[in-house]
Write an enzyme that holds these catalytic residues in place. Structure first.
Site, PDB file in Angstrom:
ATOM      1  N   HIS A  43      -8.042   8.447  -2.279  1.00 55.20           N
ATOM      2  CA  HIS A  43      -8.226   6.974  -2.628  1.00 55.20           C
ATOM      3  C   HIS A  43      -8.794   6.838  -3.911  1.00 55.20           C
ATOM      4  CE1 HIS A  43      -6.215   5.329   1.111  1.00 55.20           C
ATOM      5  NE2 HIS A  43      -6.669   6.718   1.479  1.00 55.20           N
TER       6      HIS A  43
ATOM      7  N   CYS B  62      -2.328   8.426  -0.823  1.00 56.32           N
ATOM      8  CA  CYS B  62      -2.632   9.054   0.471  1.00 56.32           C
ATOM      9  C   CYS B  62      -1.235   9.183   1.366  1.00 56.32           C
ATOM     10  CB  CYS B  62      -3.739   8.376   1.273  1.00 56.32           C
ATOM     11  SG  CYS B  62      -4.571   9.178   2.500  1.00 56.32           S
TER      12      CYS B  62
ATOM     13  N   GLU C 240      -8.765   4.348  -5.859  1.00 53.54           N
ATOM     14  CA  GLU C 240      -9.105   2.964  -6.063  1.00 53.54           C
ATOM     15  C   GLU C 240     -10.482   2.583  -5.648  1.00 53.54           C
ATOM     16  OE1 GLU C 240      -6.903   4.053  -3.692  1.00 53.54           O
ATOM     17  OE2 GLU C 240      -7.016   3.208  -1.741  1.00 53.54           O
TER      18      GLU C 240
HETATM   19  N1  GLN Z   1      -1.969   8.398   8.048  1.00 49.07           N
HETATM   20  C1  GLN Z   1      -2.157   9.371   7.038  1.00 49.07           C
HETATM   21  C2  GLN Z   1      -3.032  10.550   7.529  1.00 49.07           C
HETATM   22  O1  GLN Z   1      -4.028  10.138   8.584  1.00 49.07           O
HETATM   23  C3  GLN Z   1      -2.560   8.723   5.726  1.00 49.07           C
HETATM   24  C4  GLN Z   1      -3.701   8.164   5.879  1.00 49.07           C
HETATM   25  C5  GLN Z   1      -3.885   7.230   4.628  1.00 49.07           C
HETATM   26  O2  GLN Z   1      -3.120   6.758   4.000  1.00 49.07           O
HETATM   27  N2  GLN Z   1      -5.333   6.697   4.365  1.00 49.07           N
HETATM   28  O3  GLN Z   1      -3.216  11.401   7.093  1.00 49.07           O
END
Ligand code: GLN
Length: 538
Positions: free
Chosen positions: A513, A380, A515
């Site tokens: 994600h 992410c 995970e």
């Molecule tokens: N801050 C970033 C976004 O909002 C990544 C978010 C995250 O890593 N979950 O896109």
């Protein structure tokens, strides 16, 4: 009709209520029963989405896009049953629903009160969205005696009274400390905690005692006598060597047997503990170690990246190697120190994150991983920073950045409505922060012959998201010409989901994600493949 098992905690927090509930759920499921596990959180946030991981650990995301308590991650990992939005509630959510209803005049002029309106809403949650489950296990966050948890305790008391004792069971988890100086096991805190619970109208049926050492019969008898539970229902849970041993340990202590006996039920099939035994052995016996650096902002809090830590360990299990997680604070990381700091590291992982602090350190570490061909996984925010690093240093767009961090940057990462055709920023939006992200499961198409395709061995994948910002797809050709491939895309080809490097043994960034979907019994392919690459790099 479902049977309801309520799990409360006493004496101190962090006793492992989540793990106990998850283990019990596994044991019941393994014996042929359909189980659901739920969590009630007494805090006032509507959901944990806006809470810093420093406060409450990781925010766990479900398939259907709920931002929930990390205990739901334990439940999923142990039971392999996907949690839903309807499995987690907070005091904030309850009050927000009630106030909305009150403003619409739905209470028909009545005074709105904790009893019955708040407790009714809690009871609705407990029995809502249930189909043919045999057991619903409901855990109450916090510790009995907290002001915040009182309405929940009252609601489960009422609930049990309504459905009857044959359909409801109370488990209370407490601490039985061992005092080194006097070489004694102390039962008094447990007695007091149960007394507190009874003063709220709840007599526990089973007391689970968390202890450093096995509890001798005399002390068990004492707990049984003072807490008014039969001696077989005083269950001990001695600290396990790895969490994967917990289902085995609860089985040996007959927790599931006592639960079934209480409900006058028999196992529908024989419990299967083999997978847990195998994993426990593999985790404890594996001698070979690889060091993986997790470079992030919340590295000092153990639970901040809970699912990620777990997924990396699962990747280790799949490769018969122990994964040693080296947590590095990105805030103070300077390019000239990186070589020294990452000396014994065989893989680099940049996890999800929000906000500016520590980003330059992350970008430097990515630069190092890219140039030195160290296996890299960006998740992410980690993927977004890998795109920024590549844009700055390979495409030579010096002002490349994310509009989350810098409104004046050249947005290679930004909100969808922020850039024009040339990749230039149009405007930033300023909205509510809670519940406004791309959340939950989304499909991605994988490019044939890519590294990611060989990892998943599938053309399409479904993974969980939690972010606001996206990679600027207008620059795709420029990136690909220089060697960063957008190898996973949303089905409409608009949103880059995965990036990878052509001239690198293993460098992948994912917008989602993975995970959250890794399980100890079925490690996620992305983590298995990453650890394999790390093992080969060593
Ligand atoms: N801050 C970033 C976004 O909002 C990544 C978010 C995250 O890593 N979950 O896109």
């Amino acid at each position: 009709m479902a049977r309801y098992i309520f799990v409360t905690g006493g004496v101190v927090s962090s006793l492992g209520k989540g793990l106990s509930s998850a283990s019990l759920a596994y044991l019941l499921k393994s014996q042929g029963y359909k189980v659901r596990v739920r969590k009630m959180d007494p805090y006032l946030n509507v959901d944990p989405g806006t809470m810093s991981p420093f406060q409450h650990g990781e925010v766990f995301v479900t398939d259907d896009g709920a931002e929930t308590d990390l205990d739901l991650g334990h439940y999923e990992r142990f039971t392999n049953i996907s949690a839903k939005k309807s499995d987690n509630i907070t005091t904030g959510r309850i009050y927000s629903d009630i106030i909305k209803k009150e403003r619409k005049g739905k209470y028909l002029g009545k005074t709105v009160q904790v009893i019955p309106h708040v407790t009714d809403r809690i009871k609705e949650f407990i029995k809502g969205d249930i189909t043919n489950e045999d057991f619903v296990i409901c855990e109450i966050g916090g510790t009995v005696g907290d002001i915040e948890s009182l309405p929940f305790v009252e609601a489960i008391r009422q609930f049990s009274n309504e459905v009857g004792k044959s359909k409801s069971l109370f488990i209370h988890l407490t601490l039985v400390p061992f005092l080194k100086s006097s070489d004694e096991i102390k039962t008094k805190p447990t007695q007091h905690s149960v007394k507190e619970l009874r003063s709220l109208g709840i007599q526990p049926d089973i007391v689970v005692c968390r202890s450093q050492k096995s509890i001798p019969l005399d002390q068990r008898k004492k707990i049984s006598l003072f807490c008014n539970v039969s001696i077989e229902n005083v269950i001990e849970t001695v600290d396990v060597r790895t969490i994967y041993e917990a289902p085995i340990s609860f089985y040996n202590e007959k927790l599931d047997k006592q639960v079934l006996k209480y409900f006058k039920l028999k196992p529908r099939k024989k419990v299967n503990l083999q997978p847990w035994k195998k994993i426990t052995r593999s985790v404890l016996d594996t001698k070979k170690i690889v060091n993986i650096a997790i470079i992030g902002k919340y590295v000092n809090l153990k639970d901040a990246y809970k699912s990620l830590d777990e997924a990396l360990i699962h990747g280790g299990i799949a490769n018969n190697i122990k994964v040693n997680l080296v947590r590095i604070e990105s805030d103070n990381l300077k390019l000239n120190q990186i070589k020294k700091i990452l000396k014994n590291i065989s893989g680099i992982l940049i996890p999800g994150g929000f906000g500016k602090r520590g980003t330059e350190g992350k970008i430097s570490a990515i630069n190092y991983a890219r140039r030195k061909k160290i296996p890299f996984l960006g998740i992410c925010f980690g993927m977004q920073m890998a795109v920024v690093e590549f844009a700055r240093n390979s495409l030579k767009i010096k002002k490349a950045g994310s509009s989350e961090l810098d409104k004046k940057c050249y947005p290679v990462i930004g909100l969808l409505n922020e850039w024009n055709k040339n990749g230039k920023l149009i405007k930033g939006t300023n909205k509510d922060l809670g519940g406004t992200m791309r959340l939950g499961i989304y499909e991605a198409k994988l490019r044939h012959n890519s590294l990611i395709h060989s990892v998943y061995k599938s053309k399409t994948i479904f993974e969980r998201h939690r972010h606001r910002y996206e990679v600027n797809n207008n620059l795709k050709d420029k990136f690909e010409n220089k060697g960063m491939i957008f190898s996973g895309m949303s089905p409409d080809d608009k949103l880059p989901e995965i990036v990878e490097l052509k001239n690198h043994p293993w460098f992948i960034g994912v917008q989602f994600h993975p995970e959250f979907k890794s399980r100890p019994l079925t490690p996620h392919p992305l983590f298995s493949s990453f650890i394999k690459a790390v093992k080969n790099h060593k």
